[in-house]
Write an enzyme that holds these catalytic residues in place. Sequence first.
Site, PDB file in Angstrom:
ATOM      1  N   GLN A 236       2.008   4.717   1.760  1.00 18.57           N
ATOM      2  CA  GLN A 236       1.685   4.269   3.704  1.00 18.57           C
ATOM      3  C   GLN A 236       2.657   5.303   3.956  1.00 18.57           C
ATOM      4  O   GLN A 236       3.673   5.608   3.161  1.00 18.57           O
ATOM      5  CB  GLN A 236       1.625   2.925   3.876  1.00 18.57           C
ATOM      6  CG  GLN A 236       3.132   2.777   3.791  1.00 18.57           C
ATOM      7  CD  GLN A 236       3.517   0.600   4.304  1.00 18.57           C
ATOM      8  OE1 GLN A 236       3.835   0.819   4.843  1.00 18.57           O
ATOM      9  NE2 GLN A 236       2.502   0.250   3.651  1.00 18.57           N
TER      10      GLN A 236
ATOM     11  N   ARG B 162      -2.521   4.110   5.488  1.00 26.02           N
ATOM     12  CA  ARG B 162      -2.668   3.500   4.005  1.00 26.02           C
ATOM     13  C   ARG B 162      -3.606   4.145   3.769  1.00 26.02           C
ATOM     14  O   ARG B 162      -4.298   5.309   4.124  1.00 26.02           O
ATOM     15  CB  ARG B 162      -3.315   2.221   4.167  1.00 26.02           C
ATOM     16  CG  ARG B 162      -1.806   1.784   4.750  1.00 26.02           C
ATOM     17  CD  ARG B 162      -2.796  -0.324   4.898  1.00 26.02           C
ATOM     18  NE  ARG B 162      -2.084  -1.059   5.215  1.00 26.02           N
ATOM     19  CZ  ARG B 162      -1.705  -1.955   6.443  1.00 26.02           C
ATOM     20  NH1 ARG B 162      -2.814  -0.413   7.695  1.00 26.02           N
ATOM     21  NH2 ARG B 162      -1.239  -2.578   7.580  1.00 26.02           N
TER      22      ARG B 162
ATOM     23  N   SER C  40       0.396  -1.008  -0.140  1.00 25.07           N
ATOM     24  CA  SER C  40      -0.103  -0.046  -0.053  1.00 25.07           C
ATOM     25  C   SER C  40       0.914   1.185  -0.130  1.00 25.07           C
ATOM     26  O   SER C  40       2.426   1.103   0.693  1.00 25.07           O
ATOM     27  CB  SER C  40      -1.099  -0.259   1.622  1.00 25.07           C
ATOM     28  OG  SER C  40       0.017  -0.047   2.060  1.00 25.07           O
TER      29      SER C  40
ATOM     30  N   LYS D 129       6.894   3.755  14.030  1.00 24.48           N
ATOM     31  CA  LYS D 129       7.668   2.179  13.068  1.00 24.48           C
ATOM     32  C   LYS D 129       9.049   2.524  11.884  1.00 24.48           C
ATOM     33  O   LYS D 129       8.403   2.794  10.692  1.00 24.48           O
ATOM     34  CB  LYS D 129       6.144   2.228  12.449  1.00 24.48           C
ATOM     35  CG  LYS D 129       6.624   0.114  11.806  1.00 24.48           C
ATOM     36  CD  LYS D 129       5.268  -0.226  11.366  1.00 24.48           C
ATOM     37  CE  LYS D 129       5.823  -1.492  10.833  1.00 24.48           C
ATOM     38  NZ  LYS D 129       4.747  -1.582   9.891  1.00 24.48           N
TER      39      LYS D 129
ATOM     40  N   GLU E 252      11.614   2.002   9.658  1.00 23.88           N
ATOM     41  CA  GLU E 252      11.644   0.658   8.515  1.00 23.88           C
ATOM     42  C   GLU E 252      13.328   1.266   7.658  1.00 23.88           C
ATOM     43  O   GLU E 252      12.984   2.095   7.374  1.00 23.88           O
ATOM     44  CB  GLU E 252      10.482   0.327   8.268  1.00 23.88           C
ATOM     45  CG  GLU E 252       9.683   1.006   7.992  1.00 23.88           C
ATOM     46  CD  GLU E 252       8.625  -0.075   7.060  1.00 23.88           C
ATOM     47  OE1 GLU E 252       7.651  -0.214   7.806  1.00 23.88           O
ATOM     48  OE2 GLU E 252       7.921   0.660   6.227  1.00 23.88           O
TER      49      GLU E 252
ATOM     50  N   LYS F 231      -6.528  -3.321   2.924  1.00 26.70           N
ATOM     51  CA  LYS F 231      -7.509  -3.141   4.098  1.00 26.70           C
ATOM     52  C   LYS F 231      -7.880  -1.397   4.418  1.00 26.70           C
ATOM     53  O   LYS F 231      -7.973  -0.226   3.253  1.00 26.70           O
ATOM     54  CB  LYS F 231      -5.895  -2.813   4.868  1.00 26.70           C
ATOM     55  CG  LYS F 231      -5.059  -3.963   4.264  1.00 26.70           C
ATOM     56  CD  LYS F 231      -3.579  -4.617   4.913  1.00 26.70           C
ATOM     57  CE  LYS F 231      -2.722  -5.636   5.723  1.00 26.70           C
ATOM     58  NZ  LYS F 231      -1.912  -5.676   5.930  1.00 26.70           N
TER      59      LYS F 231
ATOM     60  N   HIS G  33       3.995   5.823   8.517  1.00 28.07           N
ATOM     61  CA  HIS G  33       4.221   5.050   9.998  1.00 28.07           C
ATOM     62  C   HIS G  33       4.640   6.815  10.415  1.00 28.07           C
ATOM     63  O   HIS G  33       5.142   7.647  10.569  1.00 28.07           O
ATOM     64  CB  HIS G  33       5.283   4.604  10.002  1.00 28.07           C
ATOM     65  CG  HIS G  33       5.503   3.434   9.193  1.00 28.07           C
ATOM     66  ND1 HIS G  33       4.106   2.489   9.322  1.00 28.07           N
ATOM     67  CD2 HIS G  33       6.691   2.791   8.190  1.00 28.07           C
ATOM     68  CE1 HIS G  33       4.705   1.278   8.404  1.00 28.07           C
ATOM     69  NE2 HIS G  33       6.135   1.229   7.474  1.00 28.07           N
TER      70      HIS G  33
ATOM     71  N   HIS H  46       5.569   5.730   1.342  1.00 29.07           N
ATOM     72  CA  HIS H  46       6.191   5.014   0.570  1.00 29.07           C
ATOM     73  C   HIS H  46       5.394   4.314   0.006  1.00 29.07           C
ATOM     74  O   HIS H  46       4.284   3.799   0.447  1.00 29.07           O
ATOM     75  CB  HIS H  46       7.669   4.049   1.606  1.00 29.07           C
ATOM     76  CG  HIS H  46       6.876   3.984   2.848  1.00 29.07           C
ATOM     77  ND1 HIS H  46       6.742   4.558   3.604  1.00 29.07           N
ATOM     78  CD2 HIS H  46       7.150   2.709   3.059  1.00 29.07           C
ATOM     79  CE1 HIS H  46       6.590   4.163   5.374  1.00 29.07           C
ATOM     80  NE2 HIS H  46       6.690   2.591   4.660  1.00 29.07           N
TER      81      HIS H  46
END
Length: 570
Positions: free
Chosen positions: A259, A444, A257, A284, A286, A450, A261, A425
């Site tokens: 999205q 998202r 997706s 989050k 990453e 989702k 964070h 991203h």
Amino acid sequence: MIYLFIMLICPSSLHQDVSSMKAKLSRDLRLPFGCTASPWNRPWHFFFPARGILPALSQSASGEGTSGYETQDCGRQPPGFRELPGTARGRARVQGPGRGRSKAHGPPGRRSRNYISHEALGAGGGPRGLPGRADVPGPTCPGRAGSERMAAPQVFPLSCAVQHYAWGKMGSSSEVAQLLASSDPAAAISEDKPYAELWMGSHPRGDAKILDDRISQKTLGQWIAENQDCLGSKVKDMFHGKLPFLFKVLSVETALSIQAHPNKELAEKLHLQAPQHYPDANHKPEMAVALTSFQGLCGFRPVEEILTFLTKVPEFQFLIGDKAATQLKQSMGGDSRSMASALQSCFSHLMKSEKKVVVEQLNLLVKRISQQVAAGNNMEDIYGELLLQLHQQYPGDIGCFAIYFLNLLTLKPGEAMFLEANVPHAYLKGDCVECMACSDNTVRAGLTPKFIDVPTLCEMLSYTPSKDRLFLPARSQEDPYLYIYDPPVPDFTVMKMQVPGSVAEYNVLAVDSASILLVVQGRVTASTPTAQTPIPLQRGGVLFIGANERVSLKLAVPSDLLLFRACCLL
């Protein structure tokens, strides 16, 4: 002299009673006869026990110190005893792995005179945040605490959870499936099932299983909960006794997706408002390091590139609207704040467009690109092939237009991108190693079935255009085979080790953090100073390494070795 006097004037029965008492007390105190904690080395303690028997009994019963007793000036030392530099002989209280401070220690700052800090035991150097490790001797007098310390494994193999998300690569084409099959010959790979993610960590939804019969706990999360010192002193304190990262391998066949964070502040707010969609209060960040050619979208493009797409793709321009497009064009000569505001306006107009209008414009664009491609024209100036691919995967999805806002990256093996909070991203295709803070919070807005939260995403994003999104590793000065990906967050660091087959043995750097090691290529046997037997590892093998543990890897075959390791350097 007093002891001699007793022996001379007392009857033999008393001698036997004294000898019996001597043996019993020595067993109860678990001290050799040469220690001054025993009254037999200083016989007046038998009559005046304030400094002899009673203190020793008190220490043994209270459990003060991590060993349950405090050693004093011993006449005879057990085999293997080593003196600590800069300390009086036998005056060390050593904390064994997996044993926390007892209440008898009292609050910080109230140290026993025999206490030696973790820092005092450290030795050697290394790059910043990568300390060496000194050998830590066991208790200076034999006892149960010493045997427990030696019996607690700090390095052991793991069996890790596989996630079968729909976007994953199918069957044996997946890197995740290949790693699983190589590490576990009994694993049966289903060719009609997606193998999307390999989870290496203690996350509740994929807690790794421990492959060591000596350990009573079944999973890594359970073991860490009862052995928090394995995390490292700083990591344990900062992250409240939990492993702060989740290490993964991803095999992506269809796009993930669009999205971003949230940061910690927003994560806490979202968790309170909608815990069903935002299950924790953590951020989050990453990082993805490519194992194969890996394609993804990351961060906003420079504004001039977005303006070019507005000209070349009229369907894109239609959804954004003339007013927002004009505002973006005018912001080119202004400051960064006005540019960010104009960019937010454009992106929000696109993402909040009516579904019916989005589908109409996307169908027009797909038809136009398909006709041009059929006529033999190259449409790569507007990413025609990628748009057709995304539309096939997610028909009519607003996320298809995001390729005109976000940077398109194609990472070569070993290249990385870091995704801090609020950076938009999407992963599109390929295999990568990924490390993140231990969280499930994702906001998202497209390319997903989702839950979508467009208002939150548009409000939270960082609207800072940037072309350079590659995250470069630093090469270690101490280890020519080590590359360190150290992002500007405390939760994790990723290391890559490329060891040529000509190197017979490789020593893994000891760090003051728990870490997880993944073998991507090669076969080795892992040994540690405390391990009873070497641990065989091959492609797909995963090893947990407790803080400050030294691990030596002997190459089983003379072929190149590729390893990735996640840890937390504070």
